[in-house]
Design an enzyme around this catalytic site. Structure first.
Site, PDB file in Angstrom:
ATOM      1  N   ASP A   1       0.846  -1.193   0.000  1.00  0.00           N
ATOM      2  CA  ASP A   1       0.000   0.000   0.000  1.00  0.00           C
ATOM      3  C   ASP A   1       0.882   1.244   0.000  1.00  0.00           C
ATOM      4  O   ASP A   1       2.069   1.183  -0.275  1.00  0.00           O
ATOM      5  CB  ASP A   1      -0.951  -0.026   1.200  1.00  0.00           C
ATOM      6  CG  ASP A   1      -0.200  -0.252   2.514  1.00  0.00           C
ATOM      7  OD1 ASP A   1       0.989   0.115   2.585  1.00  0.00           O
ATOM      8  OD2 ASP A   1      -0.798  -0.784   3.472  1.00  0.00           O
TER       9      ASP A   1
ATOM     10  N   HIS B   1       0.885  -8.493  -4.705  1.00  0.00           N
ATOM     11  CA  HIS B   1      -0.113  -7.502  -4.281  1.00  0.00           C
ATOM     12  C   HIS B   1       0.635  -6.228  -3.888  1.00  0.00           C
ATOM     13  O   HIS B   1       1.052  -6.056  -2.740  1.00  0.00           O
ATOM     14  CB  HIS B   1      -0.903  -8.077  -3.099  1.00  0.00           C
ATOM     15  CG  HIS B   1      -1.957  -7.178  -2.552  1.00  0.00           C
ATOM     16  ND1 HIS B   1      -3.286  -7.278  -2.898  1.00  0.00           N
ATOM     17  CD2 HIS B   1      -1.886  -6.158  -1.655  1.00  0.00           C
ATOM     18  CE1 HIS B   1      -3.985  -6.369  -2.242  1.00  0.00           C
ATOM     19  NE2 HIS B   1      -3.160  -5.675  -1.474  1.00  0.00           N
TER      20      HIS B   1
ATOM     21  N   GLU C   1       1.304 -10.544  -0.794  1.00  0.00           N
ATOM     22  CA  GLU C   1       1.753  -9.183  -0.470  1.00  0.00           C
ATOM     23  C   GLU C   1       3.127  -9.206   0.196  1.00  0.00           C
ATOM     24  O   GLU C   1       3.312  -9.823   1.241  1.00  0.00           O
ATOM     25  CB  GLU C   1       0.759  -8.477   0.448  1.00  0.00           C
ATOM     26  CG  GLU C   1       1.147  -7.021   0.706  1.00  0.00           C
ATOM     27  CD  GLU C   1       0.067  -6.221   1.416  1.00  0.00           C
ATOM     28  OE1 GLU C   1       0.140  -4.979   1.388  1.00  0.00           O
ATOM     29  OE2 GLU C   1      -0.858  -6.835   1.997  1.00  0.00           O
TER      30      GLU C   1
END
Length: 490
Positions: free
Chosen positions: A86, A412, A473
């Site tokens: 993120d 991810h 991720e």
């Protein structure tokens, strides 16, 4: 008859030569993988950089990002690392990442230098510590997060295009966070040791911050997510006693001040542990105290003996010689927990690697319930885990991106999964990123070299899908411990 003998002899020698050549080629291939993996592990941190990128940036598909971080609080909070896939800057895992990068720089300094990666390793560390210094503007103030986790996760955007809120969150005397302050103190203290040989002035700055943060953490007790609730849904802390021990252990190693050893000997050791990770540092503290005991630098006491015993119990369990052995997959991977298991594997592997050095220096061994362990045994277990991660597994897949040819193509990761801003400056919107890039079945357009994904399940099965965040991720807390291990096993 003699002709047959000569023919048999020739055949035998030819066979031996072929075997030796194959073994040599295999060793060379493994060595090449280690070299590639070590280089890539440090490149990964350049891909995770937030802020204004330097002229010597090697990951060129990334651009400047989050240049106004901290402006809402009238402070410069640019820099640091995005934690995973993120665009968030979470201080708690960032501080653990920093401590592990520092430990690698300290313990494996000569190996990093021999492999010509010491400069890159120190630069990776300094990118983190420069940010942590900014985040600690006053003795009892520490900024522990930039960004809103929920809004960030609702969008799929390049960091260069971010339009989500970049709120700055802090802890202070009225809103404490002993875990966050303690881990950051550990990071600063460990980093001060790493920088001392090359930059004494910078090391002194770091140790000053570490001392202040430890005092702050002790004087104002509390869990940091009670002061920064937004962090609780992402990196909630289960307690702060481990961070205080961890910080005291690093401060003692950095300063040799008795007050930090006194804290260690008067506190609880944490008892037996099952993991070493961003939320549980007891094993790390136990290992550092055990090192002191092995070196004969502390007087033996019941408490010191317990620290060493607990550290070695964890190691015995990882090496499958304990009373509560860590589960292993059929393919041989140490398996702790389903979500991002490799973060626990890499951290445990670092512990094994560092402790092998301590045992070797002390000419000591470990007496486990199921047999003795020598330094070489620990290194062998560590190497087996590295080899698994780099492709010696049932999937024949490297779980570090960019190593070999068969590695995760769709991790991810927002920045890696969207076309580089260097190639296409058209802004990617919050929902547009999901429509065009997240749901795109094609491999990520940017290779996130050095990223270690969450890894396979307990049956060695891995799903290379962007939506499979528990397995796919990557995170800084996963790769950081591997830097030093790769340098040592190389």
């Amino acid at each position: 008859m003699s002709q047959l003998k000569n023919g048999s002899s020739q055949c035998l020698w030819t066979s031996i030569c072929i075997v030796l050549i194959v073994m040599s080629m295999a060793r060379e291939a493994v060595s090449t993988n280690y070299a590639e993996a070590l280089k890539n592990s440090l490149l990964y941190f350049e891909a995770q950089r937030s802020g204004k990128l330097p002229p010597n940036q090697r990951v060129t598909w990334r651009g400047d990002s989050a240049l106004r971080d901290g402006s809402d609080a009238h402070i410069d909070l640019t820099g640091g690392y995005y934690d995973a896939g993120d665009n968030m800057k979470f201080g708690f895992p960032l501080a653990f990442t920093t401590t592990m990068l520092a430990w690698s720089n300290i313990e494996m300094a000569s190996q990093l230098r021999a492999h010509h990666e010491k400069g890159n390793a120190l630069r990776a560390l300094k990118w983190a510590t420069d940010y942590l210094i900014k985040a600690h503007p006053q003795p009892n103030v520490l900024y522990g997060q930039v960004g809103e986790g929920n809004s960030d996760h609702k969008c799929w955007m390049r960091p260069e295009d971010m339009t989500t809120p970049r709120t700055s969150y802090r802890i202070d005397a009225q809103h404490p966070g002993s875990d966050l302050a303690g881990e950051t103190a550990a990071a600063m203290a460990a980093a001060s040791i790493a920088f001392a040989p090359s930059d004494k002035a910078y090391a002194n700055i770091l140790i000053g911050h570490a001392k202040d943060l430890f005092a702050f953490a002790k004087a104002h007790r509390g869990l940091y997510q009670n002061s920064i609730p937004n962090a609780g849904g992402f990196y909630a802390s289960s307690g702060y006693e481990d961070e205080l021990l961890w910080a005291a252990a690093w401060l003692h190693r950095a300063t040799n001040d008795q007050i930090y050893l006194d804290y260690l000997t008067e506190a609880e050791t944490g008892g037996p542990r099952t993991v070493f990770a961003w939320d549980d540092k007891f094993v790390g503290a136990q290992v550092l105290v055990a090192k002191l005991a092995l070196e004969g630098k502390v007087e033996s006491s019941e408490q010191i003996v317990e620290y060493k015993s607990m550290a070695e119990q964890f190691i015995c369990n990882c090496a499958q010689k304990g009373d509560n052995n860590v589960k292993k997959t059929p393919g041989g991977l140490l398996y702790f927990l389903p979500w991002n298991n490799l973060q626990y594997t890499t951290a445990a592997t670092f512990v094994l690697s560092a402790y092998s050095k301590y045992l070797e220096a002390a000419k000591a061994s470990i007496d486990c319930p199921d047999g003795a362990l020598q330094a070489s045994d620990l290194l062998q277990v560590a190497r087996s885990q590295v080899d698994y991660i780099l492709g010696s597994n049932p999937q024949k897949m490297s779980y570090m991106v960019g190593v070999g040819t068969n590695y995760p193509k769709k991790p991810h990761h927002r920045a890696a999964s969207i076309v580089s801003i260097r190639q296409d400056k058209t802004p990617v919107t919050c929902s547009g990123g999901y429509d065009k890039w997240y749901n795109n079945p094609a491999p990520n357009p940017n290779v996130l070299a050095g990223a270690v994904v969450g890894g396979p399940d307990d049956n060695d099965v891995y799903g290379d899908e962007r939506s499979n965040f528990q397995q796919a991720e990557p995170a800084t807390v996963t790769t950081a411990p591997l830097v030093g291990v790769l340098a040592l096993v190389f």
